[in-house]
Motif scaffolding. Structure first.
Motif, PDB file in Angstrom:
ATOM      1  N   ASP A 187       0.859  -1.163   0.000  1.00 55.22           N
ATOM      2  CA  ASP A 187       0.000   0.000   0.000  1.00 55.22           C
ATOM      3  C   ASP A 187       0.910   1.232   0.000  1.00 55.22           C
ATOM      4  O   ASP A 187       1.819   1.315   0.835  1.00 55.22           O
ATOM      5  N   PRO A 188       0.728   2.177  -0.928  1.00 50.87           N
ATOM      6  CA  PRO A 188       1.627   3.330  -1.010  1.00 50.87           C
ATOM      7  C   PRO A 188       1.764   4.091   0.311  1.00 50.87           C
ATOM      8  O   PRO A 188       2.871   4.489   0.681  1.00 50.87           O
ATOM      9  N   GLU A 189       0.671   4.283   1.023  1.00 47.55           N
ATOM     10  CA  GLU A 189       0.737   5.024   2.294  1.00 47.55           C
ATOM     11  C   GLU A 189       1.579   4.275   3.324  1.00 47.55           C
ATOM     12  O   GLU A 189       2.326   4.885   4.087  1.00 47.55           O
ATOM     13  N   LYS A 190       1.464   2.958   3.335  1.00 45.82           N
ATOM     14  CA  LYS A 190       2.260   2.160   4.272  1.00 45.82           C
ATOM     15  C   LYS A 190       3.734   2.184   3.881  1.00 45.82           C
ATOM     16  O   LYS A 190       4.614   2.224   4.746  1.00 45.82           O
ATOM     17  N   GLY A 191       4.002   2.155   2.581  1.00 37.33           N
ATOM     18  CA  GLY A 191       5.386   2.254   2.117  1.00 37.33           C
ATOM     19  C   GLY A 191       6.011   3.587   2.507  1.00 37.33           C
ATOM     20  O   GLY A 191       7.146   3.641   2.994  1.00 37.33           O
ATOM     21  N   LEU A 192       5.264   4.655   2.314  1.00 37.06           N
ATOM     22  CA  LEU A 192       5.752   5.981   2.706  1.00 37.06           C
ATOM     23  C   LEU A 192       5.916   6.083   4.217  1.00 37.06           C
ATOM     24  O   LEU A 192       6.874   6.685   4.715  1.00 37.06           O
ATOM     25  N   GLY A 193       5.004   5.467   4.964  1.00 39.08           N
ATOM     26  CA  GLY A 193       5.104   5.454   6.421  1.00 39.08           C
ATOM     27  C   GLY A 193       6.348   4.705   6.896  1.00 39.08           C
ATOM     28  O   GLY A 193       7.016   5.123   7.843  1.00 39.08           O
ATOM     29  N   PHE A 194       6.653   3.614   6.222  1.00 39.42           N
ATOM     30  CA  PHE A 194       7.869   2.844   6.536  1.00 39.42           C
ATOM     31  C   PHE A 194       9.103   3.725   6.385  1.00 39.42           C
ATOM     32  O   PHE A 194       9.969   3.771   7.269  1.00 39.42           O
ATOM     33  N   LEU A 195       9.181   4.454   5.259  1.00 35.83           N
ATOM     34  CA  LEU A 195      10.344   5.317   5.016  1.00 35.83           C
ATOM     35  C   LEU A 195      10.382   6.504   5.984  1.00 35.83           C
ATOM     36  O   LEU A 195      11.459   6.924   6.404  1.00 35.83           O
ATOM     37  N   ALA A 196       9.214   7.015   6.364  1.00 30.53           N
ATOM     38  CA  ALA A 196       9.171   8.119   7.330  1.00 30.53           C
ATOM     39  C   ALA A 196       9.673   7.646   8.695  1.00 30.53           C
ATOM     40  O   ALA A 196      10.398   8.366   9.387  1.00 30.53           O
ATOM     41  N   GLU A 197       9.331   6.430   9.064  1.00 33.86           N
ATOM     42  CA  GLU A 197       9.743   5.879  10.353  1.00 33.86           C
ATOM     43  C   GLU A 197      11.203   5.443  10.358  1.00 33.86           C
ATOM     44  O   GLU A 197      11.948   5.735  11.300  1.00 33.86           O
ATOM     45  N   MET A 198      11.627   4.741   9.298  1.00 34.66           N
ATOM     46  CA  MET A 198      12.952   4.107   9.283  1.00 34.66           C
ATOM     47  C   MET A 198      14.037   4.985   8.658  1.00 34.66           C
ATOM     48  O   MET A 198      15.214   4.704   8.809  1.00 34.66           O
ATOM     49  N   GLY A 199      13.623   6.000   7.910  1.00 33.23           N
ATOM     50  CA  GLY A 199      14.574   6.802   7.144  1.00 33.23           C
ATOM     51  C   GLY A 199      14.529   6.366   5.688  1.00 33.23           C
ATOM     52  O   GLY A 199      14.177   5.232   5.381  1.00 33.23           O
ATOM     53  N   ASN A 200      14.874   7.284   4.799  1.00 36.68           N
ATOM     54  CA  ASN A 200      14.818   6.979   3.371  1.00 36.68           C
ATOM     55  C   ASN A 200      16.225   6.997   2.772  1.00 36.68           C
ATOM     56  O   ASN A 200      16.766   8.055   2.477  1.00 36.68           O
ATOM     57  N   PRO A 201      16.806   5.817   2.562  1.00 35.19           N
ATOM     58  CA  PRO A 201      18.132   5.754   1.971  1.00 35.19           C
ATOM     59  C   PRO A 201      18.120   5.818   0.447  1.00 35.19           C
ATOM     60  O   PRO A 201      19.176   5.864  -0.188  1.00 35.19           O
ATOM     61  N   PHE A 202      16.923   5.824  -0.156  1.00 38.69           N
ATOM     62  CA  PHE A 202      16.797   5.683  -1.597  1.00 38.69           C
ATOM     63  C   PHE A 202      16.895   7.016  -2.327  1.00 38.69           C
ATOM     64  O   PHE A 202      16.171   7.959  -2.027  1.00 38.69           O
ATOM     65  N   ALA A 203      17.777   7.057  -3.323  1.00 37.68           N
ATOM     66  CA  ALA A 203      17.906   8.246  -4.164  1.00 37.68           C
ATOM     67  C   ALA A 203      16.652   8.421  -5.021  1.00 37.68           C
ATOM     68  O   ALA A 203      16.285   9.545  -5.366  1.00 37.68           O
ATOM     69  N   ALA A 204      16.006   7.323  -5.354  1.00 38.77           N
ATOM     70  CA  ALA A 204      14.748   7.335  -6.106  1.00 38.77           C
ATOM     71  C   ALA A 204      14.034   6.014  -5.818  1.00 38.77           C
ATOM     72  O   ALA A 204      14.670   5.011  -5.469  1.00 38.77           O
ATOM     73  N   VAL A 205      12.709   6.033  -5.982  1.00 40.40           N
ATOM     74  CA  VAL A 205      11.894   4.866  -5.647  1.00 40.40           C
ATOM     75  C   VAL A 205      10.828   4.685  -6.721  1.00 40.40           C
ATOM     76  O   VAL A 205      10.325   5.663  -7.288  1.00 40.40           O
ATOM     77  N   ALA A 206      10.482   3.435  -6.980  1.00 39.27           N
ATOM     78  CA  ALA A 206       9.336   3.129  -7.835  1.00 39.27           C
ATOM     79  C   ALA A 206       8.419   2.204  -7.044  1.00 39.27           C
ATOM     80  O   ALA A 206       8.873   1.511  -6.137  1.00 39.27           O
ATOM     81  N   ALA A 207       7.152   2.202  -7.393  1.00 41.08           N
ATOM     82  CA  ALA A 207       6.185   1.319  -6.739  1.00 41.08           C
ATOM     83  C   ALA A 207       5.757   0.239  -7.721  1.00 41.08           C
ATOM     84  O   ALA A 207       5.469   0.516  -8.885  1.00 41.08           O
ATOM     85  N   ASP A 208       5.751  -0.989  -7.239  1.00 37.28           N
ATOM     86  CA  ASP A 208       5.334  -2.136  -8.049  1.00 37.28           C
ATOM     87  C   ASP A 208       4.238  -2.875  -7.284  1.00 37.28           C
ATOM     88  O   ASP A 208       4.441  -3.984  -6.786  1.00 37.28           O
ATOM     89  N   PRO A 209       3.045  -2.253  -7.168  1.00 44.50           N
ATOM     90  CA  PRO A 209       2.000  -2.806  -6.302  1.00 44.50           C
ATOM     91  C   PRO A 209       1.462  -4.161  -6.752  1.00 44.50           C
ATOM     92  O   PRO A 209       0.976  -4.925  -5.927  1.00 44.50           O
TER      93      PRO A 209
END
Length: 186
Positions: A113-135
């Motif tokens: 779920d996009p919101e959960k993915g974004l929440g994961f990165l908000a909580e854990m930190g975002n090491p990714f220079a760029a991201v794609a979603a493959d739902p």
């Protein structure tokens, strides 16, 4: 005098023992042929040495979208398939935070779920220079992804140098992946 009849029940333990003894070599043969579940790390990727497959066209929220151009900039990079619901992804995430200071790290959010993915990165930190979603995992199939986490090392020319299915650990990074990177760097 007639011979006593042998009951099937008397033969049953012998038959069960014979089936068990004969099934062990058969199971080993099937496993060696890749026909039984086993260590997914032992399965080689058919993509090693080939250009990266297509990438998901869908962004994850407002984060920069991972594109094919990002993987052909002349630098060795990392692509990590991950999901917010994946416990091993959570465990390996600090390694990517550290690696992102040394080389480009890109993420593909898998069946999430996009919101959960974004929440994961908000909580854990975002090491990714760029991201794609493959739902729906459509491009994951092209990459040969079995599940998450799965990590790919991409050469400076955009070819896949290495694939690691499963959780990345510091030991795996140091003993399996770094030698591949050093060899690619010449």
């Amino acid at each position: 005098m007639s011979k006593p009849k042998t009951s099937v029940l008397h033969l049953l333990p012998v038959l069960i023992f014979a089936v068990l003894v004969l099934s062990i070599p058969a199971a080993k043969l099937l496993k060696n042929m890749g026909m039984m579940e086993g260590d997914i790390n032992a399965l080689p990727s058919a993509l090693i040495g080939k250009p990266v497959p297509s990438l998901p066209p869908q962004p994850l929220g407002d984060l920069p979208l991972l594109t094919a151009e990002a993987l052909t900039t002349g630098e060795i990079s990392i692509v990590n398939y991950w999901a917010s619901w994946c416990a091993p992804c959570r465990e390996e995430h600090p390694i990517f935070e550290e690696l992102s200071t040394q080389m480009p790290v890109y993420g593909i959010n898998y069946k999430d779920d996009p919101e959960k993915g974004l929440g994961f990165l908000a909580e854990m930190g975002n090491p990714f220079a760029a991201v794609a979603a493959d739902p729906e995992a459509r491009t994951a199939l092209d990459w040969g992804v079995y599940g998450v986490p799965e990590t790919f090392i991409i050469g400076a020319d955009g070819t896949i140098l290495y694939r690691h299915p499963g959780q990345l650990t510091r030991r795996i990074w140091e003993t399996q992946i770094l030698p591949v990177i050093k060899e690619a760097q010449g």
